[in-house]
Design an enzyme around this catalytic site. Structure first.
Site, PDB file in Angstrom:
ATOM      1  N   VAL A 122       0.666  -1.210   0.075  1.00  0.00           N
ATOM      2  CA  VAL A 122      -0.141   0.012  -0.071  1.00  0.00           C
ATOM      3  C   VAL A 122       0.842   1.312   0.155  1.00  0.00           C
ATOM      4  O   VAL A 122       0.237   2.283  -0.300  1.00  0.00           O
ATOM      5  CB  VAL A 122      -0.951  -0.120   1.066  1.00  0.00           C
ATOM      6  CG1 VAL A 122      -0.251   0.220   2.462  1.00  0.00           C
ATOM      7  CG2 VAL A 122      -2.025   1.038   1.100  1.00  0.00           C
ATOM      8  N   TYR A 123       2.275   1.188   0.333  1.00  0.00           N
ATOM      9  CA  TYR A 123       3.062   2.346   0.317  1.00  0.00           C
ATOM     10  C   TYR A 123       3.334   2.790  -1.227  1.00  0.00           C
ATOM     11  O   TYR A 123       3.647   2.139  -1.764  1.00  0.00           O
ATOM     12  CB  TYR A 123       4.365   2.083   1.021  1.00  0.00           C
ATOM     13  CG  TYR A 123       4.312   1.666   2.333  1.00  0.00           C
ATOM     14  CD1 TYR A 123       3.190   1.977   3.191  1.00  0.00           C
ATOM     15  CD2 TYR A 123       5.457   1.073   2.915  1.00  0.00           C
ATOM     16  CE1 TYR A 123       3.339   1.492   4.583  1.00  0.00           C
ATOM     17  CE2 TYR A 123       5.505   0.718   4.141  1.00  0.00           C
ATOM     18  CZ  TYR A 123       4.248   0.946   5.090  1.00  0.00           C
ATOM     19  OH  TYR A 123       4.219   0.464   6.525  1.00  0.00           O
ATOM     20  N   SER A 124       2.929   3.860  -1.752  1.00  0.00           N
ATOM     21  CA  SER A 124       2.378   5.030  -0.838  1.00  0.00           C
ATOM     22  C   SER A 124       0.961   5.605  -1.474  1.00  0.00           C
ATOM     23  O   SER A 124       1.074   6.567  -1.934  1.00  0.00           O
ATOM     24  CB  SER A 124       3.452   6.422  -0.794  1.00  0.00           C
ATOM     25  OG  SER A 124       4.079   6.461  -2.085  1.00  0.00           O
TER      26      SER A 124
ATOM     27  N   GLY B 227       1.875   0.460  -4.152  1.00  0.00           N
ATOM     28  CA  GLY B 227       3.153  -0.064  -4.995  1.00  0.00           C
ATOM     29  C   GLY B 227       4.397   0.657  -5.187  1.00  0.00           C
ATOM     30  O   GLY B 227       5.376   0.167  -5.771  1.00  0.00           O
ATOM     31  N   GLU B 228       4.509   2.016  -4.872  1.00  0.00           N
ATOM     32  CA  GLU B 228       5.557   2.962  -5.457  1.00  0.00           C
ATOM     33  C   GLU B 228       6.698   2.353  -4.431  1.00  0.00           C
ATOM     34  O   GLU B 228       7.881   2.339  -4.987  1.00  0.00           O
ATOM     35  CB  GLU B 228       5.216   4.307  -5.252  1.00  0.00           C
ATOM     36  CG  GLU B 228       4.141   4.800  -6.121  1.00  0.00           C
ATOM     37  CD  GLU B 228       2.590   4.593  -5.619  1.00  0.00           C
ATOM     38  OE1 GLU B 228       1.883   4.907  -6.437  1.00  0.00           O
ATOM     39  OE2 GLU B 228       2.359   4.122  -4.444  1.00  0.00           O
TER      40      GLU B 228
END
Length: 323
Positions: free
Chosen positions: A52-54, A63-64
């Site tokens: 879930v980040y960010s 997914g970043e």
């Protein structure tokens, strides 16, 4: 860097876990690469992220952080040198959340693709899912371990009773179980961990890797006024600490840091490392000074009187936050 075993059955890990929540958010890709290189040079090879980040950043989809880590693994060739922890279960879009067997399978495959790896060292349930029977959830996690996609399992944001139930479910059914817990725990957030979760941790010999170890930066001393919070990415998270109790703790933390010849951030992390059950606090950094504080914390052994002073000062602040 010294290491501790992550619970009774987990891997040996360094005393600080590098938080990946800032990767691609407040730490751009090129700077993330430099930080990861520096971390491995100093033995800080335990990295925590989540699918879930960010997602909370406008324009981001989640997914970043994993994607940047995957690019660094490909560029550096150092995947095998890293103890990689990630998490699943938080909202990632329509129909993409929870801990059902179907979604766990989808989430792990998506994470593996973003991370450009074929295995995850520590795969954690990011939150409990009361809508899915625990035998189904733990069965799905067990299959990932059997297939070699995951080495160890962990939990985050579980209540003590549900954590106990999950572990007992695995034991009854001969399934792989959680070896670690990632709770919200620091000098101003003590009550839930110490009263509800620590007994479970000690009963089942779980490793503990607390998140928000520096209370979103409050324990570094950088938030002294409302103006300080208004210009910071995490400023909105520390408002509940901006009061007499919180500032009383900051004063004690500053005194101890001066006595120890260290920084407030390093001391706050070292206090956590001195607490029962704690294996390795998770902390992130967005500049070289903050990163140096993480490395220093792993070497800092607080004087017993310093630990006592902080424990007493934080007790009132922690009770105030809990209430």
């Amino acid at each position: 860097m010294d290491k501790r075993k992550l619970g009774a059955e987990g891997p040996d890990v360094p005393l600080i876990c590098l938080g990946g929540n800032v990767f691609g958010w407040t730490l751009p890709e090129a700077e993330t690469f430099r930080q990861l290189d520096a971390a491995l040079d100093r033995g800080l090879n335990f990295v925590d992220t989540a699918d879930v980040y960010s997602r909370w950043v406008p324009g981001h989809i989640g997914g970043e952080s994993e994607t940047i880590l995957g690019k660094w693994f490909l560029k550096s060739g150092k995947r095998k040198n890293v103890i990689l922890a990630t998490k699943a279960g938080m909202e990632m879009g329509e129909g993409k959340k929870g801990l059902s067997p179907r979604y766990i399978r989808q989430a792990v495959e998506d994470s593996l693709a973003r991370l450009q790896t074929d295995y995850i060292d520590l795969y954690q349930a990011h939150r409990d899912d009361a809508d899915t029977p625990l035998d189904e959830t733990m069965g799905a996690f067990d299959r990932l371990v059997t297939e070699g996609k995951v080495r160890y399992l962990g939990a985050s944001n579980f209540k003590g009773a549900r954590l106990t139930e999950a572990i007992e479910t695995s034991r009854r059914n001969g399934l792989a179980s959680f070896v670690s817990l990632q709770p919200h725990y620091n000098l101003v957030e003590r009550t839930e961990f110490e009263t509800d979760l620590l007994p479970v941790v000690e009963k089942y010999q779980l490793g503990v890797i607390p998140y928000f170890s520096l209370a979103a930066g409050f324990l570094t001393g950088k938030y002294r006024s409302q103006q300080d919070t208004e210009k910071a990415a995490r400023g909105g998270m520390v408002g509940k600490y901006m009061n007499d109790w919180g500032f009383g703790l900051i004063a004690a933390l500053e005194e101890v840091a001066q006595f120890e010849g260290s920084t407030m951030a390093s001391v706050a992390l070292a206090w956590l490392l001195a607490q029962p059950g704690v294996t390795a606090p998770i902390a992130s950094a967005t500049n070289e000074k903050q990163f140096a504080d993480l490395v220093e914390a792993a070497k800092l052994e607080l004087d017993p009187d310093s630990i006592k002073k902080l424990t007493q000062a934080s007790a009132q602040a922690a009770v105030a936050v809990a209430n």
